[in-house]
Motif scaffolding. Structure first.
Motif, PDB file in Angstrom:
ATOM      1  N   GLN A   1      44.161  33.075  44.757  1.00  0.00           N
ATOM      2  CA  GLN A   1      43.022  32.655  45.502  1.00  0.00           C
ATOM      3  C   GLN A   1      43.160  31.291  45.959  1.00  0.00           C
ATOM      4  OE1 GLN A   1      39.350  33.617  43.559  1.00  0.00           O
ATOM      5  NE2 GLN A   1      38.052  32.548  45.251  1.00  0.00           N
TER       6      GLN A   1
ATOM      7  N   LEU B   1      38.705  23.715  31.750  1.00  0.00           N
ATOM      8  CA  LEU B   1      37.803  24.838  32.352  1.00  0.00           C
ATOM      9  C   LEU B   1      36.929  24.473  33.160  1.00  0.00           C
ATOM     10  CD1 LEU B   1      38.012  28.133  30.582  1.00  0.00           C
ATOM     11  CD2 LEU B   1      38.478  27.882  32.779  1.00  0.00           C
TER      12      LEU B   1
ATOM     13  N   TYR C   1      44.756  38.864  31.342  1.00  0.00           N
ATOM     14  CA  TYR C   1      43.849  39.287  30.406  1.00  0.00           C
ATOM     15  C   TYR C   1      44.056  40.660  29.843  1.00  0.00           C
ATOM     16  CZ  TYR C   1      41.555  35.398  33.103  1.00  0.00           C
ATOM     17  OH  TYR C   1      41.081  34.195  33.525  1.00  0.00           O
TER      18      TYR C   1
ATOM     19  N   PHE D   1      33.738  37.792  29.368  1.00  0.00           N
ATOM     20  CA  PHE D   1      33.911  36.468  29.057  1.00  0.00           C
ATOM     21  C   PHE D   1      32.633  35.927  28.256  1.00  0.00           C
ATOM     22  CE2 PHE D   1      36.521  36.787  32.869  1.00  0.00           C
ATOM     23  CZ  PHE D   1      37.832  36.689  32.247  1.00  0.00           C
TER      24      PHE D   1
ATOM     25  N   LYS E   1      41.896  29.116  34.563  1.00  0.00           N
ATOM     26  CA  LYS E   1      41.488  30.014  35.316  1.00  0.00           C
ATOM     27  C   LYS E   1      42.034  30.097  36.609  1.00  0.00           C
ATOM     28  CE  LYS E   1      36.979  31.420  36.953  1.00  0.00           C
ATOM     29  NZ  LYS E   1      35.532  30.771  37.148  1.00  0.00           N
TER      30      LYS E   1
ATOM     31  N   PRO F   1      30.668  39.693  46.518  1.00  0.00           N
ATOM     32  CA  PRO F   1      30.020  38.258  46.590  1.00  0.00           C
ATOM     33  C   PRO F   1      30.871  37.716  45.468  1.00  0.00           C
ATOM     34  CG  PRO F   1      28.583  39.625  45.449  1.00  0.00           C
ATOM     35  CD  PRO F   1      29.341  40.734  45.974  1.00  0.00           C
ATOM     36  N   ASN F   2      30.850  36.250  45.518  1.00  0.00           N
ATOM     37  CA  ASN F   2      31.449  35.394  44.729  1.00  0.00           C
ATOM     38  C   ASN F   2      31.198  35.705  43.216  1.00  0.00           C
ATOM     39  OD1 ASN F   2      33.327  33.754  45.735  1.00  0.00           O
ATOM     40  ND2 ASN F   2      31.568  32.407  46.702  1.00  0.00           N
ATOM     41  N   GLY F   3      32.022  35.795  42.322  1.00  0.00           N
ATOM     42  CA  GLY F   3      31.744  36.006  40.952  1.00  0.00           C
ATOM     43  C   GLY F   3      31.460  37.436  40.727  1.00  0.00           C
ATOM     44  N   ALA F   4      32.034  38.052  41.415  1.00  0.00           N
ATOM     45  CA  ALA F   4      31.589  39.914  41.441  1.00  0.00           C
ATOM     46  C   ALA F   4      32.710  40.290  40.390  1.00  0.00           C
ATOM     47  CB  ALA F   4      32.002  40.553  42.724  1.00  0.00           C
ATOM     48  N   GLY F   5      33.840  39.483  40.252  1.00  0.00           N
ATOM     49  CA  GLY F   5      34.976  39.946  39.508  1.00  0.00           C
ATOM     50  C   GLY F   5      36.146  40.482  40.083  1.00  0.00           C
ATOM     51  N   LYS F   6      36.097  40.044  41.327  1.00  0.00           N
ATOM     52  CA  LYS F   6      37.377  40.740  42.026  1.00  0.00           C
ATOM     53  C   LYS F   6      38.850  39.939  41.506  1.00  0.00           C
ATOM     54  CE  LYS F   6      35.429  38.850  45.904  1.00  0.00           C
ATOM     55  NZ  LYS F   6      34.514  38.074  45.417  1.00  0.00           N
ATOM     56  N   SER F   7      38.769  38.647  41.498  1.00  0.00           N
ATOM     57  CA  SER F   7      39.846  37.931  40.910  1.00  0.00           C
ATOM     58  C   SER F   7      40.205  38.518  39.584  1.00  0.00           C
ATOM     59  CB  SER F   7      39.837  36.463  41.002  1.00  0.00           C
ATOM     60  OG  SER F   7      39.631  35.996  42.360  1.00  0.00           O
ATOM     61  N   THR F   8      39.079  38.785  38.922  1.00  0.00           N
ATOM     62  CA  THR F   8      39.349  39.203  37.291  1.00  0.00           C
ATOM     63  C   THR F   8      40.168  40.557  37.372  1.00  0.00           C
ATOM     64  OG1 THR F   8      37.377  38.082  36.692  1.00  0.00           O
ATOM     65  CG2 THR F   8      38.385  39.674  35.364  1.00  0.00           C
TER      66      THR F   8
ATOM     67  N   ALA G   1      32.402  40.250  33.318  1.00  0.00           N
ATOM     68  CA  ALA G   1      33.234  40.159  34.497  1.00  0.00           C
ATOM     69  C   ALA G   1      33.530  41.388  35.339  1.00  0.00           C
ATOM     70  CB  ALA G   1      34.439  39.215  34.284  1.00  0.00           C
TER      71      ALA G   1
ATOM     72  N   VAL H   1      29.342  36.876  29.712  1.00  0.00           N
ATOM     73  CA  VAL H   1      29.606  37.335  31.078  1.00  0.00           C
ATOM     74  C   VAL H   1      30.421  38.644  31.039  1.00  0.00           C
ATOM     75  CG1 VAL H   1      30.212  36.841  33.501  1.00  0.00           C
ATOM     76  CG2 VAL H   1      29.417  34.931  31.972  1.00  0.00           C
TER      77      VAL H   1
HETATM   78  N1  LIG Z   1      38.921  32.770  32.396  1.00  0.00           N
HETATM   79  C1  LIG Z   1      37.628  32.883  32.601  1.00  0.00           C
HETATM   80  N2  LIG Z   1      36.788  32.346  31.629  1.00  0.00           N
HETATM   81  C2  LIG Z   1      35.439  32.403  31.539  1.00  0.00           C
HETATM   82  N3  LIG Z   1      34.858  33.221  32.753  1.00  0.00           N
HETATM   83  C3  LIG Z   1      35.395  33.773  33.676  1.00  0.00           C
HETATM   84  C4  LIG Z   1      36.887  33.560  33.622  1.00  0.00           C
HETATM   85  N4  LIG Z   1      37.628  33.937  34.925  1.00  0.00           N
HETATM   86  C5  LIG Z   1      36.251  34.433  35.449  1.00  0.00           C
HETATM   87  N5  LIG Z   1      35.271  34.421  34.947  1.00  0.00           N
HETATM   88  C6  LIG Z   1      34.041  34.907  35.093  1.00  0.00           C
HETATM   89  O1  LIG Z   1      33.755  36.166  35.348  1.00  0.00           O
HETATM   90  C7  LIG Z   1      33.298  36.232  36.435  1.00  0.00           C
HETATM   91  C8  LIG Z   1      33.842  37.062  37.944  1.00  0.00           C
HETATM   92  O2  LIG Z   1      34.749  35.992  38.207  1.00  0.00           O
HETATM   93  P1  LIG Z   1      36.059  36.124  39.479  1.00  0.00           P
HETATM   94  O3  LIG Z   1      36.706  37.730  39.149  1.00  0.00           O
HETATM   95  O4  LIG Z   1      36.828  35.067  39.611  1.00  0.00           O
HETATM   96  O5  LIG Z   1      35.067  36.450  40.793  1.00  0.00           O
HETATM   97  P2  LIG Z   1      35.508  36.438  42.261  1.00  0.00           P
HETATM   98  O6  LIG Z   1      34.758  37.831  42.539  1.00  0.00           O
HETATM   99  O7  LIG Z   1      34.765  35.613  43.026  1.00  0.00           O
HETATM  100  O8  LIG Z   1      37.074  36.433  42.481  1.00  0.00           O
HETATM  101  C9  LIG Z   1      32.212  35.004  37.050  1.00  0.00           C
HETATM  102  O9  LIG Z   1      31.356  34.921  36.464  1.00  0.00           O
HETATM  103  C10 LIG Z   1      33.222  33.921  36.251  1.00  0.00           C
HETATM  104  O10 LIG Z   1      32.622  32.893  35.963  1.00  0.00           O
END
Ligand SMILES: Nc1ncnc2c1ncn2[C@@H]1O[C@H](COP(=O)(O)OP(=O)(O)O)[C@@H](O)[C@H]1O
Ligand SMILES: [Mg+2]
Lengths: 291, 256, 361
Positions: free
Chosen positions: B86, C360, B54, B14, A290, B38-45, B19, B17
């Motif tokens: 990040q 992970l 992905y 995921f 990740k 906030p953290n886990g909002a899906g920004k990095s995704t 994302a 979840v």
């Molecule tokens: N490779 C992955 N496998 C499983 N869950 C993921 C993966 N990448 C992100 N997530 C989940 O997706 C959600 C969004 O994550 P992320 O985009 O990293 O948040 P942030 O906004 O903090 O960058 C979180 O709940 C995270 O746990």
């Protein structure tokens, strides 16, 4: 009937492979390291027992010698983690792989220096005679190996499900960070897992030596246990045992039904086949990093 | 003016979840667009979707009229999209210079055999890559670190090197995932000038994820607020900051 | 301390950092070429052995040190190169064609094997390559019609433009041949390192995700690395065949594979020097041990496993206390002298990087 005989001796070998593979997997799950010397641990466990119980050496009763050998190997496993592997924190997986391979060489040399290079037999009460069931002749040792492995598996299962230490080990191997924050002393627990895998290796060694002669190169058998662990999907304990049984059973059947030259390739061919089509093992899910 | 980057109804799950949840937004050429949440909002995704790490379950992503979903992850850079990570993903056992030169990889024109013989053409190309990289080094004041190994560099410098490596690719769109997280006040200030200059001097469009609202309102033209993978609000920094839904989400998160 | 004054970017692209290092390497080459007049035949043979191991080490170094893919099966490629070369020569091809062709064939075999191997990571690749190394032995036996199975093959005499080269009768010529191959392989390796592909390999080694984001095609880069690595290893294998004179299915065993990997770790992963330093250790350890045995009076007693045991112990000590290998130690000593008396003790403190985890959760 011949099939049954092949099956039993295959299963017995498979149990030994499975137990070695169990050692790999225990350590892999807990530390992400792979102990390529696990086969040599098995060999060492066998020799320690032999040194304690054979008339020519210390001549202790087998039932005293076996637990002692298991305890000694457990301590050795713990010390190895404490003095060597802990200092590798932060180095690559490859470094650990190479280190444990080198350790295997060292163990082989030491065992040879102490007990010589001639094959020796363990004076084991498990290795007595044959068992006749109908028209089938089964080696007592083979049957004993299977029974002990089943018992050990049940014991380990109970240990991981019921005891505090077992649960801590499970937690530490599933999520190191979370376990750490829950107050589990992750490093010490990892050391204990090395100890546990040393003990399991000793049991495997005793069983192996009860089935036939051993010499310092017996540890090379560990390579077949890799095949077992990979086929079982490196992260799973039952998978490791299952993989061991698969490899163990394939061998005698391949030797019986395939042309010479092809039979000894069978386990490795299967291993490569599995890796090519399931690069992460048969029973495992693919993990991606990740970011 | 048609959008440079267009994300339409993208959804990614995921396991259980969600994302990214039916998310749509566009980034115009030449702007700085920030994603907060906030953290886990899906920004990095969202970034990982653009990078093609992905596959979205549904939705469309286009970049400059190209369907990004037709491209593999290693073809994205060729279209002119570069990014940072990040949790810093530099090439640890290489020097700063070598890291930046890897950024030039998409401009590689030479073949394996030529490179093994180091023909004059390879030499010429190397000089060209080097000149491009030196511009980035000058721009980001990385001269003192040029020949240092990444493994020995302080965190703040690594963040800058990562931006440099992305710039070395010669991108049209730069994705910055939390460029200021973990930086000191002064370093954050520098980062702010650089982001401004990247847009103004180099004419590169910037899409960034950032928590530091000071930085976000200082440099960005538009802001997208994300919560649980879905759009909460979009607009100028001031608009988003005063949006009741955003305040609610942040206070709610803070109170929990 | 030498200060590098940069006059242009050309400077960094050059083969040698400055005149001094150019001079050092030139002197090294001169000494190397003159060696047959300086040394007796026994030691010349040993140096030849070192160079052959160094070529093989360079091959594995590219894959493991530069691209981060650990192979525990490189003896398989030594075997392919060795057999291919001799078979081509037996078919009547002259050495100057058979030898490079053997390298190319090995490279192609390596690239084909890379196709499935590319998807494997870390330990899985290590295990698969172990299996490959074990299978090589059996495959050579099974391919008896072309490999001569257990009885093995003999290396023919090399003829280049009418000059005969043979390891025992003309050790000096054989040495020069090996030296020439060593220099060419080292140059090719060095050239790769200062070109885009070499950097892409390092990128793949250090971070696959960000390499991808920079437009590096991971699979293609790994395949290229496998191909070149195996080609170089194949050349070393061909030379090893000539050096040994005769070889069979057991010549290129798994122990050779493991020794090769340990060798580059001891020498120093990721550097050209490392391959050479490691080769010196591998080639001279048996000599050193027998001298040591002599001096404690146990002269002729064979101790099985002694060499591998001591080698293993050296390796463990290196990984624990000097993970950068001999080359790392060498660099530290050099820097210490260059900075004298300003070197500080904490300058070389090991960087404790965070455990890079592949899992992970
Ligand atoms: N490779 C992955 N496998 C499983 N869950 C993921 C993966 N990448 C992100 N997530 C989940 O997706 C959600 C969004 O994550 P992320 O985009 O990293 O948040 P942030 O906004 O903090 O960058 C979180 O709940 C995270 O746990
Ligand atoms: Mg994030």
């Amino acid at each position: 009937m011949e099939v049954l005989q092949l099956l039993v001796s295959g299963l017995a070998n498979g149990c030994v492979y499975g137990l070695i593979a169990l050692g790999f997997v225990l350590i892999y799950k807990a530390t992400e390291a792979v102990n390529f010397a696990q086969g040599d641990f098995m060999m060492l466990g066998a020799f320690v027992t032999l040194g304690l119980t054979n008339a020519q050496y210390m001549d202790l009763p087998f039932w005293v010698a076996a637990p002692m050998a298991i305890a000694i190997m457990a301590v050795l496993g713990y010390l190895l983690d404490f003095f060597v592997l802990r200092h590798l924190f932060g180095q690559s997986q490859t470094a650990v792989v190479i280190l444990t391979i080198a350790l295997g060489f060292v163990i082989r040399f030491i065992a040879g220096a102490i007990w010589g290079h001639e094959p020796q037999t363990l004076e084991s009460p498990l290795a007595v005679g044959d068992l006749r069931v109908g028209g089938v002749v089964l080696g007592m040792a083979d049957v004993a190996v299977i029974i002990v492995t089943v018992l050990l598996t049940l014991f380990l299962y109970q240990f991981f499900q019921r005891t505090k230490l077992g649960l801590a080990m499970q937690a530490a191997s599933q999520n190191q960070m979370a376990a750490y924050f829950m107050g589990i002393p992750v490093r010490r627990v990892q050391g204990m897992i090395w100890g546990l895998s040393g003990a399991v290796a000793a049991v495997a060694g005793i069983l192996f030596a009860s089935k036939g002669a051993i010499d310092p190169n017996a540890g090379l058998l560990g390579i077949k246990a890799f095949a077992a662990a990979v086929i079982g999907g490196f992260g799973s304990l039952p998978g490791a045992l299952a993989g061991g049984l698969i490899v163990g059973v394939i061998e005698p059947f391949a030797a019986r039904y395939l042309a010479a030259g092809y039979s000894q390739i069978a386990p490795y061919a299967l291993l490569l086949f599995v890796l090519v089509f399931r690069p992460h093992g048969l029973f495992s899910q693919v993990r991606t990093k990740k970011v | 003016m048609s959008a440079l980057l267009d994300i339409r109804n993208a959804t990614l799950k995921f396991g259980g979840v969600v994302a990214v949840n039916d998310l749509s937004f566009t980034v115009e050429e030449g702007e700085v667009y920030a994603i907060v949440g906030p953290n886990g909002a899906g920004k990095s995704t969202v970034f990982n979707l653009i990078s093609r790490f992905y596959d979205p379950f549904s939705g469309a992503i286009t970049f400059d009229g190209n369907n990004l979903l037709d491209r593999k992850a290693d073809e994205v850079a060729d279209l002119g999209i570069a990014r940072t990570f990040q949790n810093i993903e530099l090439f640890e056992h290489a020097t700063v210079l070598q890291n930046l030169l890897v950024g030039r990889h998409r401009h590689r024109r030479t073949t394996l055999v030529e490179e093994m013989l180091f023909t004059p053409r390879v030499r010429r190309e190397e000089k060209r890559h080097r000149e491009a990289v030196e511009e980035v080094i000058d721009f980001l004041d990385l001269q003192p670190y040029r020949n240092k190994m990444i493994a020995g560099l302080p965190y703040g410098v690594r963040k800058v090197v990562e931006v440099g490596r992305a710039l070395a690719t010669g991108p049209r769109l730069l994705l910055l995932d939390e460029p200021a997280s973990g930086l000191s006040v002064e370093e954050t200030q520098d980062m702010r000038w650089w982001i401004d200059d990247i847009r103004k001097q180099m004419g590169i469009t910037v899409l960034m994820v950032e928590h530091d609202m000071g930085l976000v309102s200082g440099v960005s033209d538009r802001v997208l607020a994300l919560a649980d993978g879905a759009k909460l609000a979009e607009g100028t920094p001031a608009e988003v900051q005063s949006d009741p839904a955003v305040i609610e989400a942040y206070l709610g998160a803070g109170a929990a | 301390m030498r200060i590098h004054f940069k006059t242009s970017y050309e400077h960094d692209i050059r083969l040698f950092a400055d005149w001094w290092s150019f001079f050092v390497y030139a002197a090294l080459i001169v000494v190397a070429v003159a060696l047959p007049w300086i040394m007796d035949e026994f030691y010349l043979g040993e140096v030849t052995n070192v160079l052959i191991w160094a070529i093989a080490g360079l091959g594995l170094m590219l894959l493991t040190g530069q691209t981060g893919q650990a192979s525990l099966g490189h003896a398989a490629f030594l075997a392919v190169g060795c057999y291919a070369n001799v078979i081509f020569m037996e078919l009547g091809l002259p050495f100057l064609i058979a030898f490079p062709l053997a390298g190319i064939v090995t490279g192609i075999v390596g690239t084909i094997i890379a196709i499935p191997a590319i998807r494997m990571h870390g330990i899985y690749l290590a295990i698969a390559t172990i299996a490959l190394s074990i299978l090589t032995d059996d495959l050579i036996v099974l391919l008896e019609p072309i490999t001569n199975g257990v009885s093995g093959k003999f290396a023919p005499t090399i003829t280049i433009f009418g000059i005969e080269i043979e390891r025992w009768t003309t050790p000096d010529r054989f040495y020069w041949l090996v030296l020439a191959v060593t220099v060419l392989c080292t140059l090719a390796y060095r050239n790769l390192l200062r070109a885009p592909l070499g950097r892409a390999m390092a990128a793949v080694r250090d971070s696959e995700v960000s390499a991808t984001a920079m437009g590096v095609h991971i699979a293609r880069t790994k395949a290229a690395s496998f191909g070149i690595s195996c080609a170089i290893t194949g050349l070393a294998g061909a030379l090893m065949g000539f050096y040994a004179g005769a070889f069979n299915n057991e010549t290129f065993s798994i122990v050779i594979s493991i020794t090769l990997l340990m060798m580059i770790v001891i020498g120093g992963l990721g550097s050209i020097h490392g391959a050479f330093f490691g080769a010196v250790v591998v080639a001279f350890l048996p000599q050193a041990l027998s001298i040591a045995k002599d001096s404690i009076g146990g002269g002729s007693v064979a101790i099985p496993g002694l060499e591998t045991g001591v080698f293993g112990l050296i390796l463990i000590l290196f990984i624990m206390f000097e993970p950068m290998g001999i080359y790392g130690r060498w660099m530290k000593i050099r820097i210490w002298f260059e900075l004298f008396p300003f070197a500080r003790k904490d300058m070389f403190k090991r960087q404790k990087s965070y455990l890079k985890t592949e899992r992970l959760r």
